[in-house]
Design a protein around this motif. Structure first.
Motif, PDB file in Angstrom:
ATOM      1  N   GLU A 107      42.190  54.969  54.942  1.00 20.20           N
ATOM      2  CA  GLU A 107      41.817  53.704  55.573  1.00 20.20           C
ATOM      3  C   GLU A 107      42.941  52.683  55.592  1.00 20.20           C
ATOM      4  OE1 GLU A 107      39.042  51.173  53.112  1.00 20.20           O
ATOM      5  OE2 GLU A 107      38.997  53.020  51.908  1.00 20.20           O
ATOM      6  N   PHE A 108      43.934  52.838  54.726  1.00 21.21           N
ATOM      7  CA  PHE A 108      45.024  51.873  54.667  1.00 21.21           C
ATOM      8  C   PHE A 108      46.249  52.324  55.459  1.00 21.21           C
ATOM      9  CE2 PHE A 108      42.538  51.297  50.740  1.00 21.21           C
ATOM     10  CZ  PHE A 108      42.085  50.007  50.987  1.00 21.21           C
ATOM     11  N   THR A 109      46.632  53.600  55.312  1.00 21.10           N
ATOM     12  CA  THR A 109      47.838  54.088  55.992  1.00 21.10           C
ATOM     13  C   THR A 109      47.543  54.693  57.358  1.00 21.10           C
ATOM     14  OG1 THR A 109      47.682  56.321  55.070  1.00 21.10           O
ATOM     15  CG2 THR A 109      48.889  54.653  53.753  1.00 21.10           C
ATOM     16  N   ARG A 110      46.275  55.010  57.601  1.00 19.18           N
ATOM     17  CA  ARG A 110      45.821  55.673  58.831  1.00 19.18           C
ATOM     18  C   ARG A 110      46.354  57.105  58.936  1.00 19.18           C
ATOM     19  NH1 ARG A 110      41.633  53.673  59.123  1.00 19.18           N
ATOM     20  NH2 ARG A 110      41.293  54.760  61.059  1.00 19.18           N
ATOM     21  N   LYS A 111      46.853  57.653  57.844  1.00 15.11           N
ATOM     22  CA  LYS A 111      47.341  59.041  57.810  1.00 15.11           C
ATOM     23  C   LYS A 111      46.166  59.972  57.524  1.00 15.11           C
ATOM     24  CE  LYS A 111      51.689  57.762  57.902  1.00 15.11           C
ATOM     25  NZ  LYS A 111      52.541  57.899  59.001  1.00 15.11           N
ATOM     26  N   ARG A 112      46.269  61.183  58.065  1.00 10.08           N
ATOM     27  CA  ARG A 112      45.207  62.173  57.890  1.00 10.08           C
ATOM     28  C   ARG A 112      45.516  63.081  56.708  1.00 10.08           C
ATOM     29  NH1 ARG A 112      43.893  65.391  62.737  1.00 10.08           N
ATOM     30  NH2 ARG A 112      46.000  66.123  62.417  1.00 10.08           N
ATOM     31  N   PHE A 113      44.447  63.558  56.053  1.00 12.89           N
ATOM     32  CA  PHE A 113      44.610  64.424  54.890  1.00 12.89           C
ATOM     33  C   PHE A 113      43.367  65.275  54.707  1.00 12.89           C
ATOM     34  CE2 PHE A 113      42.676  60.527  53.408  1.00 12.89           C
ATOM     35  CZ  PHE A 113      41.740  60.928  52.465  1.00 12.89           C
ATOM     36  N   THR A 114      43.524  66.305  53.890  1.00 17.04           N
ATOM     37  CA  THR A 114      42.398  67.143  53.497  1.00 17.04           C
ATOM     38  C   THR A 114      42.646  67.645  52.081  1.00 17.04           C
ATOM     39  OG1 THR A 114      40.955  68.988  54.130  1.00 17.04           O
ATOM     40  CG2 THR A 114      43.322  69.352  54.343  1.00 17.04           C
ATOM     41  N   PHE A 115      41.588  68.127  51.460  1.00 17.06           N
ATOM     42  CA  PHE A 115      41.680  68.687  50.115  1.00 17.06           C
ATOM     43  C   PHE A 115      41.277  70.154  50.124  1.00 17.06           C
ATOM     44  CE2 PHE A 115      41.413  64.220  48.991  1.00 17.06           C
ATOM     45  CZ  PHE A 115      42.287  64.135  47.919  1.00 17.06           C
ATOM     46  N   PHE A 116      41.829  70.890  49.156  1.00 19.44           N
ATOM     47  CA  PHE A 116      41.437  72.268  48.862  1.00 19.44           C
ATOM     48  C   PHE A 116      41.663  72.439  47.368  1.00 19.44           C
ATOM     49  CE2 PHE A 116      45.881  72.239  49.916  1.00 19.44           C
ATOM     50  CZ  PHE A 116      46.492  73.244  49.198  1.00 19.44           C
ATOM     51  N   ALA A 117      41.396  73.619  46.838  1.00 23.20           N
ATOM     52  CA  ALA A 117      41.513  73.805  45.385  1.00 23.20           C
ATOM     53  C   ALA A 117      42.352  75.027  45.074  1.00 23.20           C
ATOM     54  CB  ALA A 117      40.125  73.962  44.769  1.00 23.20           C
ATOM     55  N   ASP A 118      43.030  74.972  43.927  1.00 25.71           N
ATOM     56  CA  ASP A 118      43.755  76.152  43.455  1.00 25.71           C
ATOM     57  C   ASP A 118      42.744  77.077  42.768  1.00 25.71           C
ATOM     58  OD1 ASP A 118      43.430  75.383  40.741  1.00 25.71           O
ATOM     59  OD2 ASP A 118      45.579  75.369  40.333  1.00 25.71           O
ATOM     60  N   PRO A 119      43.168  78.253  42.291  1.00 23.95           N
ATOM     61  CA  PRO A 119      42.212  79.193  41.700  1.00 23.95           C
ATOM     62  C   PRO A 119      41.423  78.653  40.501  1.00 23.95           C
ATOM     63  CG  PRO A 119      44.227  80.338  42.245  1.00 23.95           C
ATOM     64  CD  PRO A 119      44.493  78.872  42.449  1.00 23.95           C
ATOM     65  N   ASP A 120      41.942  77.607  39.840  1.00 20.17           N
ATOM     66  CA  ASP A 120      41.219  77.021  38.706  1.00 20.17           C
ATOM     67  C   ASP A 120      40.451  75.768  39.086  1.00 20.17           C
ATOM     68  OD1 ASP A 120      41.808  78.740  36.417  1.00 20.17           O
ATOM     69  OD2 ASP A 120      43.888  78.185  36.815  1.00 20.17           O
ATOM     70  N   GLY A 121      40.386  75.458  40.369  1.00 18.47           N
ATOM     71  CA  GLY A 121      39.633  74.293  40.816  1.00 18.47           C
ATOM     72  C   GLY A 121      40.419  72.992  40.803  1.00 18.47           C
ATOM     73  N   LEU A 122      41.747  73.045  40.516  1.00 23.33           N
ATOM     74  CA  LEU A 122      42.544  71.827  40.564  1.00 23.33           C
ATOM     75  C   LEU A 122      42.577  71.334  42.010  1.00 23.33           C
ATOM     76  CD1 LEU A 122      44.510  69.764  39.249  1.00 23.33           C
ATOM     77  CD2 LEU A 122      46.365  71.302  39.938  1.00 23.33           C
ATOM     78  N   PRO A 123      42.192  70.091  42.250  1.00 24.62           N
ATOM     79  CA  PRO A 123      42.229  69.571  43.611  1.00 24.62           C
ATOM     80  C   PRO A 123      43.671  69.443  44.113  1.00 24.62           C
ATOM     81  CG  PRO A 123      40.840  68.201  42.197  1.00 24.62           C
ATOM     82  CD  PRO A 123      41.600  69.131  41.309  1.00 24.62           C
ATOM     83  N   LEU A 124      43.908  70.005  45.290  1.00 17.61           N
ATOM     84  CA  LEU A 124      45.197  69.899  45.963  1.00 17.61           C
ATOM     85  C   LEU A 124      44.966  69.227  47.311  1.00 17.61           C
ATOM     86  CD1 LEU A 124      46.538  73.494  45.240  1.00 17.61           C
ATOM     87  CD2 LEU A 124      47.053  71.405  43.986  1.00 17.61           C
ATOM     88  N   GLU A 125      45.943  68.461  47.751  1.00 14.35           N
ATOM     89  CA  GLU A 125      45.806  67.707  48.999  1.00 14.35           C
ATOM     90  C   GLU A 125      46.942  68.053  49.946  1.00 14.35           C
ATOM     91  OE1 GLU A 125      45.880  63.023  50.506  1.00 14.35           O
ATOM     92  OE2 GLU A 125      45.965  63.484  48.364  1.00 14.35           O
ATOM     93  N   LEU A 126      46.619  68.108  51.227  1.00  4.75           N
ATOM     94  CA  LEU A 126      47.620  68.168  52.286  1.00  4.75           C
ATOM     95  C   LEU A 126      47.600  66.804  52.958  1.00  4.75           C
ATOM     96  CD1 LEU A 126      46.911  71.624  53.947  1.00  4.75           C
ATOM     97  CD2 LEU A 126      48.654  71.061  52.243  1.00  4.75           C
ATOM     98  N   TYR A 127      48.742  66.141  53.014  1.00  4.86           N
ATOM     99  CA  TYR A 127      48.855  64.787  53.551  1.00  4.86           C
ATOM    100  C   TYR A 127      49.827  64.827  54.717  1.00  4.86           C
ATOM    101  CZ  TYR A 127      49.006  59.666  53.369  1.00  4.86           C
ATOM    102  OH  TYR A 127      48.885  58.322  53.645  1.00  4.86           O
ATOM    103  N   GLU A 128      49.346  64.483  55.902  1.00  7.76           N
ATOM    104  CA  GLU A 128      50.159  64.605  57.118  1.00  7.76           C
ATOM    105  C   GLU A 128      51.158  63.449  57.209  1.00  7.76           C
ATOM    106  OE1 GLU A 128      49.044  66.293  61.358  1.00  7.76           O
ATOM    107  OE2 GLU A 128      48.188  64.295  61.047  1.00  7.76           O
ATOM    108  N   ILE A 129      52.412  63.813  57.431  1.00  7.06           N
ATOM    109  CA  ILE A 129      53.467  62.812  57.598  1.00  7.06           C
ATOM    110  C   ILE A 129      53.928  62.818  59.053  1.00  7.06           C
ATOM    111  CG2 ILE A 129      54.248  62.933  55.215  1.00  7.06           C
ATOM    112  CD1 ILE A 129      56.607  64.698  56.272  1.00  7.06           C
ATOM    113  N   GLU A 130      54.557  61.751  59.460  1.00  6.75           N
ATOM    114  CA  GLU A 130      55.070  61.668  60.824  1.00  6.75           C
ATOM    115  C   GLU A 130      56.394  62.408  60.913  1.00  6.75           C
ATOM    116  OE1 GLU A 130      55.384  57.602  62.022  1.00  6.75           O
ATOM    117  OE2 GLU A 130      53.266  57.224  61.647  1.00  6.75           O
ATOM    118  N   LEU A 131      56.602  63.062  62.044  1.00  2.00           N
ATOM    119  CA  LEU A 131      57.884  63.711  62.288  1.00  2.00           C
ATOM    120  C   LEU A 131      58.929  62.625  62.526  1.00  2.00           C
ATOM    121  CD1 LEU A 131      56.684  66.483  64.721  1.00  2.00           C
ATOM    122  CD2 LEU A 131      57.253  66.743  62.321  1.00  2.00           C
ATOM    123  N   THR A 132      60.120  62.831  61.976  1.00  4.23           N
ATOM    124  CA  THR A 132      61.189  61.848  62.196  1.00  4.23           C
ATOM    125  C   THR A 132      62.336  62.455  62.942  1.00  4.23           C
ATOM    126  OG1 THR A 132      62.104  62.358  60.024  1.00  4.23           O
ATOM    127  CG2 THR A 132      60.658  60.441  60.183  1.00  4.23           C
TER     128      THR A 132
END
Length: 132
Positions: A107-132
């Protein structure tokens, strides 16, 4: 002032070393720097890099306690990785049977992201950055 330069690495303990090693190297594509078996601890230590930069120490120990993850718990909340194309990264994870949450927008950066988990359930995030 400490004059910190950057984060050197993140240390994690897994419950099933071969499964986690495969996840972090074959699914996420992290590079192995070194792998050491420490007989006195009955423990592996796997140093991993992303784009040539050392970032993760993956440890195994006999019978580690489970991590409290849901609902939110004190401690490491999640580990986030930058990606340039969120949909492509999600497709790649899903093709390897890694489930992802629906895409959200910060809501602040307007960047898109999603979460998934490693085999032990540790939350991992993919955070989309702008191409430069």
């Amino acid at each position: 002032m400490l004059n910190l330069k950057s984060i050197h690495h993140i240390a994690m303990i897994c419950s099933d070393y071969p499964v986690s090693k495969k996840f972090y190297t074959e699914i996420l594509g992290l590079e192995i720097i070194r792998e050491v078996y420490r007989a006195e601890r009955n423990s592996y230590k796997l140093d991993l890099a992303l784009n040539g930069k050392y970032i993760i120490e993956l440890f195994s120990f006999p019978d580690p306690p489970e991590r409290v993850s849901q609902p939110e718990a004190t401690g490491l909340r999640h580990l986030a990785f930058e990606v340039e194309d969120l949909e492509k990264a999600i497709e790649e994870l899903n093709s390897k049977n890694v489930q992802t949450e629906p895409i959200r927008t910060d809501e602040f950066t307007r960047k898109r992201f999603t979460f998934f988990a490693d085999p032990d359930g540790l939350p991992l995030e993919l955070y989309e950055i702008e191409l430069t």
